[in-house]
Design an enzyme around this catalytic site. Structure first.
Site, PDB file in Angstrom:
ATOM      1  N   LYS A   1      13.578   5.563 -46.803  1.00  0.00           N
ATOM      2  CA  LYS A   1      12.524   5.205 -45.956  1.00  0.00           C
ATOM      3  C   LYS A   1      11.416   4.752 -47.158  1.00  0.00           C
ATOM      4  CE  LYS A   1       9.268   7.450 -46.623  1.00  0.00           C
ATOM      5  NZ  LYS A   1       8.723   8.964 -46.665  1.00  0.00           N
TER       6      LYS A   1
ATOM      7  N   ALA B   1      -0.378  -1.314  -7.743  1.00  0.00           N
ATOM      8  CA  ALA B   1      -1.072   0.293  -7.051  1.00  0.00           C
ATOM      9  C   ALA B   1      -0.484   1.686  -6.435  1.00  0.00           C
ATOM     10  CB  ALA B   1      -2.356   0.549  -6.539  1.00  0.00           C
TER      11      ALA B   1
ATOM     12  N   ARG C   1       9.371   7.666  -5.836  1.00  0.00           N
ATOM     13  CA  ARG C   1      10.641   7.968  -6.096  1.00  0.00           C
ATOM     14  C   ARG C   1      11.777   8.240  -7.635  1.00  0.00           C
ATOM     15  NH1 ARG C   1      11.631   3.203  -1.051  1.00  0.00           N
ATOM     16  NH2 ARG C   1       9.672   3.003  -2.266  1.00  0.00           N
TER      17      ARG C   1
HETATM   18  C1  UD1 Z   1       8.020  -3.056   0.311  1.00  0.00           C
HETATM   19  C2  UD1 Z   1       7.690  -3.792   1.314  1.00  0.00           C
HETATM   20  C3  UD1 Z   1       9.146  -3.982   2.552  1.00  0.00           C
HETATM   21  C4  UD1 Z   1      10.228  -4.411   1.064  1.00  0.00           C
HETATM   22  C5  UD1 Z   1      10.196  -4.963  -0.141  1.00  0.00           C
HETATM   23  C6  UD1 Z   1      10.670  -5.240  -0.823  1.00  0.00           C
HETATM   24  C7  UD1 Z   1       5.420  -3.192   2.274  1.00  0.00           C
HETATM   25  C8  UD1 Z   1       4.678  -1.940   3.564  1.00  0.00           C
HETATM   26  N1  UD1 Z   1       6.644  -2.841   2.304  1.00  0.00           N
HETATM   27  O1  UD1 Z   1       8.426  -1.896   0.635  1.00  0.00           O
HETATM   28  O2  UD1 Z   1       8.901  -4.440   3.654  1.00  0.00           O
HETATM   29  O3  UD1 Z   1      11.606  -5.024   2.175  1.00  0.00           O
HETATM   30  O4  UD1 Z   1       8.166  -3.790  -0.581  1.00  0.00           O
HETATM   31  O5  UD1 Z   1      11.139  -4.342  -2.748  1.00  0.00           O
HETATM   32  O6  UD1 Z   1       5.283  -3.163   1.639  1.00  0.00           O
HETATM   33  N2  UD1 Z   1       1.927  -1.049  -3.797  1.00  0.00           N
HETATM   34  C9  UD1 Z   1       0.149  -0.777  -3.830  1.00  0.00           C
HETATM   35  N3  UD1 Z   1      -0.059   0.124  -3.363  1.00  0.00           N
HETATM   36  C10 UD1 Z   1      -0.441   0.311  -1.978  1.00  0.00           C
HETATM   37  C11 UD1 Z   1       1.043   1.179  -2.300  1.00  0.00           C
HETATM   38  C12 UD1 Z   1       1.777  -0.071  -3.322  1.00  0.00           C
HETATM   39  O7  UD1 Z   1      -0.643  -1.706  -4.831  1.00  0.00           O
HETATM   40  O8  UD1 Z   1      -0.872   1.371  -1.765  1.00  0.00           O
HETATM   41  C13 UD1 Z   1       2.134  -1.619  -4.900  1.00  0.00           C
HETATM   42  C14 UD1 Z   1       3.821  -0.649  -5.553  1.00  0.00           C
HETATM   43  O9  UD1 Z   1       2.775  -0.740  -6.641  1.00  0.00           O
HETATM   44  C15 UD1 Z   1       4.535  -1.389  -5.320  1.00  0.00           C
HETATM   45  C16 UD1 Z   1       4.202  -2.339  -3.765  1.00  0.00           C
HETATM   46  O10 UD1 Z   1       3.338  -2.738  -3.706  1.00  0.00           O
HETATM   47  O11 UD1 Z   1       5.031  -2.639  -6.543  1.00  0.00           O
HETATM   48  C17 UD1 Z   1       5.691  -2.186  -3.311  1.00  0.00           C
HETATM   49  O12 UD1 Z   1       5.642  -1.035  -2.639  1.00  0.00           O
HETATM   50  P1  UD1 Z   1       6.528   0.262  -2.686  1.00  0.00           P
HETATM   51  O13 UD1 Z   1       6.017   1.559  -2.433  1.00  0.00           O
HETATM   52  O14 UD1 Z   1       7.933  -0.351  -3.376  1.00  0.00           O
HETATM   53  O15 UD1 Z   1       6.997  -0.259  -1.006  1.00  0.00           O
HETATM   54  P2  UD1 Z   1       8.787  -0.555  -0.750  1.00  0.00           P
HETATM   55  O16 UD1 Z   1       8.312   0.832   0.518  1.00  0.00           O
HETATM   56  O17 UD1 Z   1       9.665  -0.820  -1.546  1.00  0.00           O
HETATM   57 CA    CA Z   2       9.244  -1.261  -3.573  1.00  0.00          CA
END
Ligand code: UD1
Ligand code: CA
Length: 474
Positions: A357, A13, A18
């Site tokens: 083609k 979600a 980035r």
């Molecule tokens: C997250 C972890 C971090 C870990 C890293 C590993 C948390 C708070 N942090 O950080 O500890 O080291 O992954 O890669 O979990 N997503 C949702 N809903 C949201 C936010 C994110 O479904 O509200 C999903 C994103 O689509 C993604 C995943 O969760 O697939 C991780 O989200 P992302 O924002 O990339 O987390 P990181 O900051 O990388």
């Molecule tokens: Ca991530």
């Protein structure tokens, strides 16, 4: 048999800011499949009783992909409350109320994660009867990741997010991979306690680890040594690095299966591609989509094939082909452009600077030089002269050209479609074929040549040409 005691939650979600992209992060591709497709393929291998995918940002585009990859997945929409913790909370609420097994939570942005690693985590979790188990790894540069904070006994105490970490915590290089197994009962007990009191104002799933430990529950950690398996895709540099890693593994797999890859660095092969033994791939080749190459074929150098089939023993040099079929023993290139619907049959030839083609070129037939062949059928063992253009388009509609077998057409012809050239027919150089040519006929329509003797001397006196002519004639 599905594992009735396992549910998988895929977190998809997030916004992926980035990436700085109009395309959602999880729909960027590596090895011909989207980031989320790789994760779903791994999830599928575990054969869980339930798979839940949580979506929000660009949800329709993601759901379209998820429904193709894993039609049985339960789609859950995340609400306005942000964070991975909220995503898991809503996913768990979507599981059957009587489900009491384990929940595997996987970030949707870890495409190189494999089912063996996940299987190992689940096995360790179950053997230890842990409340939760997580994957960790140690990175040179842990920037952006949650850090794993262990107690003096070495047990995992909690996870602290990069943005919330103290200087001491930032020095920790063991990171949370974002992949966990929870006992569903233990997870359900902790989720209501999550708050948004942190630097990002989000509910963090990572806080559940600390909450469990505070309640005296056990948390297992499995440290992964191949860091690339669990590295998340957050920006395009990480996407390229993961794609290169995956490509190197795909190429190595084909090499061990009997395919010669001369220069792995400049070769890209999508996951779906099928190759046979003794295929040779020369430098600068991209084999994409559902491309299939049969035994003994030589591809490259500098060739891109998308959704294209290449028969046994064919050679394809410096060519771009899409949705085409190249028959056994056929020869293509150098510098050929095969657009969709090109079907070159066995032992045929599409040569230098030839564009095709929607064209069927029969067994042993050749289009060797400088031609455009579109909306055309050519029979067997015919030869199309150099510089032949099929005029298939009148500016409004497209028309078909049919050429028979054993036909020999002259250089620099135009076939004005719709037109048919019968079996065994010939045409002279420079012919513009506007009418059908009967079998065995010779078609010519070029005006007879006239030579005007002495024209250069009379009209271009004193030029180098006039002098050369003078010398030659004396
Ligand atoms: C997250 C972890 C971090 C870990 C890293 C590993 C948390 C708070 N942090 O950080 O500890 O080291 O992954 O890669 O979990 N997503 C949702 N809903 C949201 C936010 C994110 O479904 O509200 C999903 C994103 O689509 C993604 C995943 O969760 O697939 C991780 O989200 P992302 O924002 O990339 O987390 P990181 O900051 O990388
Ligand atoms: Ca991530």
């Amino acid at each position: 048999m599905a594992d009735n005691t396992l549910a998988i939650v895929v977190l998809a979600a997030g916004q992926g800011t980035r990436m700085k992209s109009a395309t959602p992060k999880l729909l960027h591709k590596l090895a011909g499949a989207t980031v989320v497709s790789h994760v779903l393929a791994t999830a599928r291998e575990l054969d869980a009783a339930h798979v839940v995918a949580v979506v929000r940002h660009e949800r329709d585009r993601l759901v379209e992909v998820i429904e193709i990859d894993l039609p049985t997945a339960i789609i859950v929409d995340q609400d306005d409350v942000p964070g991975t913790g909220r995503a898991v909370e809503l996913a768990v609420a979507a599981l059957p109320a009587n489900f009491v097994g384990d929940v595997l939570v996987v970030n949707g942005d870890v495409p190189l994660l494999d089912s063996e690693t996940l299987g190992g985590l689940i096995a360790q979790h179950r053997a230890a009867s842990a409340a939760a188990s997580m994957l960790t790894t140690t990175l040179e540069d842990a920037t952006g990741y949650g850090r794993v904070i262990r107690s003096s006994t070495g047990a995992v105490d909690r996870i602290v997010e990069h943005k919330d970490a103290s200087a001491d915590e930032l020095a920790v290089r063991e990171i949370n991979a974002g992949i966990y197994v929870f006992s569903t009962t233990e997870l359900r007990a902790q989720l209501p306690k999550l708050d948004q009191n942190n630097a990002q104002g989000e509910k963090y799933i990572t806080d559940v680890i600390g909450l469990l430990r505070a309640d005296g529950k056990s948390v297992e950690a499995l440290e992964v040594t191949h860091t690339w398996k669990v590295e998340g895709i957050n920006d395009r540099a990480q996407l390229a690095a993961a794609a290169a890693q995956l490509n190197a593994m795909i190429i190595r797999g084909w090499q061990l299966a009997g395919v010669t890859v001369i220069d792995p660095q400049s070769t890209w092969i999508d996951l779906q591609v099928q190759l046979s033994h003794d295929v040779e791939i020369r430098p600068g080749v991209q084999l994409l989509g559902a491309t299939v190459v049969e035994t003994g074929a030589v591809i490259g150098p500098d060739t891109t094939l998308l959704d294209t089939e290449v028969g046994a023993g064919a050679t394809v040099k410096r060519t771009d082909a899409t949705l085409s079929v190249i028959g056994a023993g056929a020869s293509v290139g150098p510098f050929s452009y095969l657009r969709p619907g090109t079907y070159l049959e066995a032992d045929g030839k599409i040569g230098t600077f030839v564009e095709t083609k929607n064209a069927r070129i029969g067994v042993g037939s050749k289009v060797p030089h400088l031609s455009y062949i579109g909306d055309t059928t050519i029979g067997e063992h015919s030869n199309i002269g150099a510089g032949t253009i099929v005029a298939n388009y009148d500016g409004v509609n497209k028309y078909k050209t049919v050429v028979g077998s054993h036909v020999r057409t002259g250089s620099h012809n135009v076939f004005v479609a719709p037109v048919e050239i019968g079996d065994g027919a010939y045409s002279g150089a420079g012919t513009v074929i506007r009418k059908d040519v009967p079998a065995g006929a010779l078609a010519i329509n070029v005006a007879p040549q006239r030579n005007m003797d002495g024209w250069v001397k009379a009209n271009r006196p004193g030029t180098a040409a006039a002098e050369a002519a003078e010398k030659s004639n004396s």
